[in-house]
Design a protein around this motif. Structure first.
Motif, PDB file in Angstrom:
ATOM      1  N   ARG A  62     -28.828  45.277  62.009  1.00  0.00           N
ATOM      2  CA  ARG A  62     -29.870  46.200  61.557  1.00  0.00           C
ATOM      3  C   ARG A  62     -29.261  47.286  60.647  1.00  0.00           C
ATOM      4  O   ARG A  62     -29.241  48.454  60.991  1.00  0.00           O
ATOM      5  CB  ARG A  62     -30.583  46.814  62.759  1.00  0.00           C
ATOM      6  N   PRO A  63     -28.796  46.908  59.455  1.00  0.00           N
ATOM      7  CA  PRO A  63     -28.016  47.828  58.620  1.00  0.00           C
ATOM      8  C   PRO A  63     -28.827  48.861  57.836  1.00  0.00           C
ATOM      9  O   PRO A  63     -28.266  49.650  57.095  1.00  0.00           O
ATOM     10  CB  PRO A  63     -27.303  46.876  57.656  1.00  0.00           C
ATOM     11  N   TRP A  64     -30.156  48.835  57.976  1.00  0.00           N
ATOM     12  CA  TRP A  64     -30.974  49.767  57.204  1.00  0.00           C
ATOM     13  C   TRP A  64     -31.039  51.125  57.878  1.00  0.00           C
ATOM     14  O   TRP A  64     -30.932  51.270  59.087  1.00  0.00           O
ATOM     15  CB  TRP A  64     -32.387  49.203  57.042  1.00  0.00           C
ATOM     16  N   ARG A  65     -31.196  52.136  57.060  1.00  0.00           N
ATOM     17  CA  ARG A  65     -31.439  53.510  57.514  1.00  0.00           C
ATOM     18  C   ARG A  65     -32.661  53.999  56.773  1.00  0.00           C
ATOM     19  O   ARG A  65     -32.676  54.030  55.540  1.00  0.00           O
ATOM     20  CB  ARG A  65     -30.257  54.425  57.205  1.00  0.00           C
ATOM     21  N   PHE A  66     -33.709  54.334  57.504  1.00  0.00           N
ATOM     22  CA  PHE A  66     -34.950  54.821  56.907  1.00  0.00           C
ATOM     23  C   PHE A  66     -35.006  56.342  57.031  1.00  0.00           C
ATOM     24  O   PHE A  66     -34.845  56.880  58.126  1.00  0.00           O
ATOM     25  CB  PHE A  66     -36.170  54.225  57.608  1.00  0.00           C
ATOM     26  N   ILE A  67     -35.231  57.010  55.924  1.00  0.00           N
ATOM     27  CA  ILE A  67     -35.416  58.455  55.915  1.00  0.00           C
ATOM     28  C   ILE A  67     -36.835  58.696  55.411  1.00  0.00           C
ATOM     29  O   ILE A  67     -37.163  58.370  54.273  1.00  0.00           O
ATOM     30  CB  ILE A  67     -34.382  59.168  55.016  1.00  0.00           C
ATOM     31  N   VAL A  68     -37.683  59.226  56.281  1.00  0.00           N
ATOM     32  CA  VAL A  68     -39.093  59.426  55.977  1.00  0.00           C
ATOM     33  C   VAL A  68     -39.285  60.855  55.475  1.00  0.00           C
ATOM     34  O   VAL A  68     -38.949  61.810  56.169  1.00  0.00           O
ATOM     35  CB  VAL A  68     -39.963  59.176  57.231  1.00  0.00           C
ATOM     36  N   LEU A  69     -39.829  60.961  54.261  1.00  0.00           N
ATOM     37  CA  LEU A  69     -40.050  62.272  53.658  1.00  0.00           C
ATOM     38  C   LEU A  69     -41.542  62.473  53.395  1.00  0.00           C
ATOM     39  O   LEU A  69     -42.168  61.649  52.716  1.00  0.00           O
ATOM     40  CB  LEU A  69     -39.276  62.392  52.345  1.00  0.00           C
ATOM     41  N   THR A  70     -42.069  63.550  53.935  1.00  0.00           N
ATOM     42  CA  THR A  70     -43.451  63.953  53.697  1.00  0.00           C
ATOM     43  C   THR A  70     -43.451  65.479  53.550  1.00  0.00           C
ATOM     44  O   THR A  70     -42.457  66.136  53.851  1.00  0.00           O
ATOM     45  CB  THR A  70     -44.385  63.556  54.860  1.00  0.00           C
ATOM     46  N   ASN A  92     -21.301  59.268  51.373  1.00  0.00           N
ATOM     47  CA  ASN A  92     -21.178  58.998  49.940  1.00  0.00           C
ATOM     48  C   ASN A  92     -20.919  57.518  49.661  1.00  0.00           C
ATOM     49  O   ASN A  92     -21.350  56.995  48.640  1.00  0.00           O
ATOM     50  CB  ASN A  92     -20.074  59.859  49.325  1.00  0.00           C
ATOM     51  N   ASN A  93     -20.238  56.823  50.578  1.00  0.00           N
ATOM     52  CA  ASN A  93     -19.940  55.406  50.339  1.00  0.00           C
ATOM     53  C   ASN A  93     -21.062  54.473  50.805  1.00  0.00           C
ATOM     54  O   ASN A  93     -20.951  53.264  50.666  1.00  0.00           O
ATOM     55  CB  ASN A  93     -18.613  55.017  50.992  1.00  0.00           C
ATOM     56  N   GLN A  94     -22.145  55.019  51.350  1.00  0.00           N
ATOM     57  CA  GLN A  94     -23.294  54.194  51.715  1.00  0.00           C
ATOM     58  C   GLN A  94     -24.164  53.985  50.486  1.00  0.00           C
ATOM     59  O   GLN A  94     -24.299  54.878  49.647  1.00  0.00           O
ATOM     60  CB  GLN A  94     -24.143  54.872  52.800  1.00  0.00           C
ATOM     61  N   HIS A  95     -24.755  52.805  50.411  1.00  0.00           N
ATOM     62  CA  HIS A  95     -25.701  52.538  49.334  1.00  0.00           C
ATOM     63  C   HIS A  95     -27.055  53.145  49.699  1.00  0.00           C
ATOM     64  O   HIS A  95     -27.495  53.061  50.841  1.00  0.00           O
ATOM     65  CB  HIS A  95     -25.864  51.036  49.108  1.00  0.00           C
ATOM     66  N   ASP A 135     -26.033  50.630  55.918  1.00  0.00           N
ATOM     67  CA  ASP A 135     -24.768  50.829  56.627  1.00  0.00           C
ATOM     68  C   ASP A 135     -23.669  49.977  56.019  1.00  0.00           C
ATOM     69  O   ASP A 135     -23.913  48.844  55.585  1.00  0.00           O
ATOM     70  CB  ASP A 135     -24.905  50.439  58.101  1.00  0.00           C
ATOM     71  N   LYS A 136     -22.471  50.495  56.010  1.00  0.00           N
ATOM     72  CA  LYS A 136     -21.300  49.709  55.644  1.00  0.00           C
ATOM     73  C   LYS A 136     -20.957  48.783  56.816  1.00  0.00           C
ATOM     74  O   LYS A 136     -21.186  49.134  57.975  1.00  0.00           O
ATOM     75  CB  LYS A 136     -20.103  50.629  55.368  1.00  0.00           C
ATOM     76  N   PRO A 137     -20.405  47.613  56.534  1.00  0.00           N
ATOM     77  CA  PRO A 137     -20.006  46.717  57.624  1.00  0.00           C
ATOM     78  C   PRO A 137     -18.957  47.375  58.519  1.00  0.00           C
ATOM     79  O   PRO A 137     -18.091  48.105  58.045  1.00  0.00           O
ATOM     80  CB  PRO A 137     -19.399  45.514  56.898  1.00  0.00           C
ATOM     81  N   THR A 138     -19.076  47.104  59.802  1.00  0.00           N
ATOM     82  CA  THR A 138     -18.118  47.670  60.760  1.00  0.00           C
ATOM     83  C   THR A 138     -17.195  46.612  61.350  1.00  0.00           C
ATOM     84  O   THR A 138     -16.299  46.947  62.109  1.00  0.00           O
ATOM     85  CB  THR A 138     -18.879  48.362  61.914  1.00  0.00           C
ATOM     86  N   GLU A 139     -17.449  45.348  60.990  1.00  0.00           N
ATOM     87  CA  GLU A 139     -16.629  44.244  61.495  1.00  0.00           C
ATOM     88  C   GLU A 139     -16.253  43.350  60.325  1.00  0.00           C
ATOM     89  O   GLU A 139     -17.043  43.190  59.390  1.00  0.00           O
ATOM     90  CB  GLU A 139     -17.409  43.400  62.513  1.00  0.00           C
ATOM     91  N   PRO A 140     -15.083  42.722  60.361  1.00  0.00           N
ATOM     92  CA  PRO A 140     -14.666  41.855  59.258  1.00  0.00           C
ATOM     93  C   PRO A 140     -15.606  40.681  58.991  1.00  0.00           C
ATOM     94  O   PRO A 140     -15.735  40.239  57.851  1.00  0.00           O
ATOM     95  CB  PRO A 140     -13.288  41.344  59.694  1.00  0.00           C
ATOM     96  N   ARG A 141     -16.288  40.180  60.005  1.00  0.00           N
ATOM     97  CA  ARG A 141     -17.162  39.017  59.813  1.00  0.00           C
ATOM     98  C   ARG A 141     -18.451  39.374  59.063  1.00  0.00           C
ATOM     99  O   ARG A 141     -19.178  38.501  58.621  1.00  0.00           O
ATOM    100  CB  ARG A 141     -17.492  38.369  61.149  1.00  0.00           C
ATOM    101  N   ILE A 142     -18.760  40.651  58.939  1.00  0.00           N
ATOM    102  CA  ILE A 142     -19.987  41.097  58.276  1.00  0.00           C
ATOM    103  C   ILE A 142     -19.655  41.472  56.840  1.00  0.00           C
ATOM    104  O   ILE A 142     -18.742  42.255  56.592  1.00  0.00           O
ATOM    105  CB  ILE A 142     -20.600  42.302  59.007  1.00  0.00           C
ATOM    106  N   SER A 143     -20.392  40.900  55.893  1.00  0.00           N
ATOM    107  CA  SER A 143     -20.125  41.234  54.496  1.00  0.00           C
ATOM    108  C   SER A 143     -21.106  42.302  54.015  1.00  0.00           C
ATOM    109  O   SER A 143     -22.261  42.377  54.462  1.00  0.00           O
ATOM    110  CB  SER A 143     -20.211  39.985  53.616  1.00  0.00           C
ATOM    111  N   GLU A 144     -20.643  43.093  53.090  1.00  0.00           N
ATOM    112  CA  GLU A 144     -21.452  44.184  52.551  1.00  0.00           C
ATOM    113  C   GLU A 144     -22.722  43.666  51.883  1.00  0.00           C
ATOM    114  O   GLU A 144     -23.806  44.234  52.051  1.00  0.00           O
ATOM    115  CB  GLU A 144     -20.617  45.001  51.567  1.00  0.00           C
ATOM    116  N   ILE A 145     -22.596  42.564  51.156  1.00  0.00           N
ATOM    117  CA  ILE A 145     -23.768  42.038  50.453  1.00  0.00           C
ATOM    118  C   ILE A 145     -24.840  41.593  51.445  1.00  0.00           C
ATOM    119  O   ILE A 145     -26.043  41.735  51.173  1.00  0.00           O
ATOM    120  CB  ILE A 145     -23.386  40.902  49.461  1.00  0.00           C
ATOM    121  N   GLU A 146     -24.450  41.075  52.602  1.00  0.00           N
ATOM    122  CA  GLU A 146     -25.438  40.692  53.609  1.00  0.00           C
ATOM    123  C   GLU A 146     -26.203  41.909  54.114  1.00  0.00           C
ATOM    124  O   GLU A 146     -27.413  41.850  54.338  1.00  0.00           O
ATOM    125  CB  GLU A 146     -24.772  39.958  54.770  1.00  0.00           C
TER     126      GLU A 146
END
Length: 185
Positions: A43-51, A152-155, A97-108
């Motif tokens: 679940r690599p997404w981070r939602f920031i809700v702005l209203t 800063n290194n998060q997309h 989120d950046k990957p935290t384990e070697p088996r997880i790729s950033e593009i995924e």
């Protein structure tokens, strides 16, 4: 709404009424986003809700950042930058989120977060909402990312502008798959 109809009629439309989006609808959109496929269930997404005032604060941060990058900006240019988030009553910013384990790729992780964005866009149709997915220089800006609680290194892959449409958008010509498909039988 039928899924195929939602997919085939979804289009970006960014002219919104100022009417706020009820919280239960926002939560339904976020829940739809969380149903996106993702490798290893990270679940690599981070939602920031702005209203409301959150949109105004984002505009202030965007104008501040622009002023730091560019000398001699007019007050008009800064006001225009400050007003960008105010074009919709709701923005959902989406970080990855950046990957935290070697088996997880950033593009995924990026693809999973993009799929979450698409789920939100499609779910918005169910509630009669219009959407537009924006990025631009602010999505790369360290000051904006910090304001949103991202490293800063998060997309930061999306500013999803969401609201009830001012008018019904004019239907657009839908693209076909034919010029982008190779059949290998």
């Amino acid at each position: 709404m039928d899924t195929i109809i939602a997919i085939q009629t979804r289009q970006s439309y960014g002219v919104f009424r100022s009417e706020p989006i009820p919280r239960n609808i926002i939560e339904a959109l976020l829940s739809a986003g969380c149903q996106a496929p993702n490798h290893y269930k990270v679940r690599p997404w981070r939602f920031i809700v702005l209203t409301g005032s959150g949109l105004h604060r984002l505009g202030d941060v965007m104008a501040k950042s622009l002023a730091q990058k560019s000398e001699n900006l007019s007050a008009e240019a800064l006001a225009k930058e400050r007003a960008k988030p105010l074009r919709a009553p709701l923005i959902i910013a989406v970080g990855v989120d950046k990957p935290t384990e070697p088996r997880i790729s950033e593009i995924e992780n990026i693809c999973a977060a993009a799929a979450a964005c698409q789920n939100i866009l499609l779910a918005s149709r169910e509630y009669g909402l219009s959407t537009i997915w924006r990025t631009g220089p602010s999505a790369l800006d360290p000051i904006v990312k910090e304001f949103l609680g991202l490293a800063n290194n998060q997309h930061l892959i999306a500013f999803l502008y969401i609201g009830f449409p001012e008018n019904l958008p004019t239907p657009i010509e839908r693209p076909t798959f034919t010029d982008r498909t190779v059949w290998m039988e």
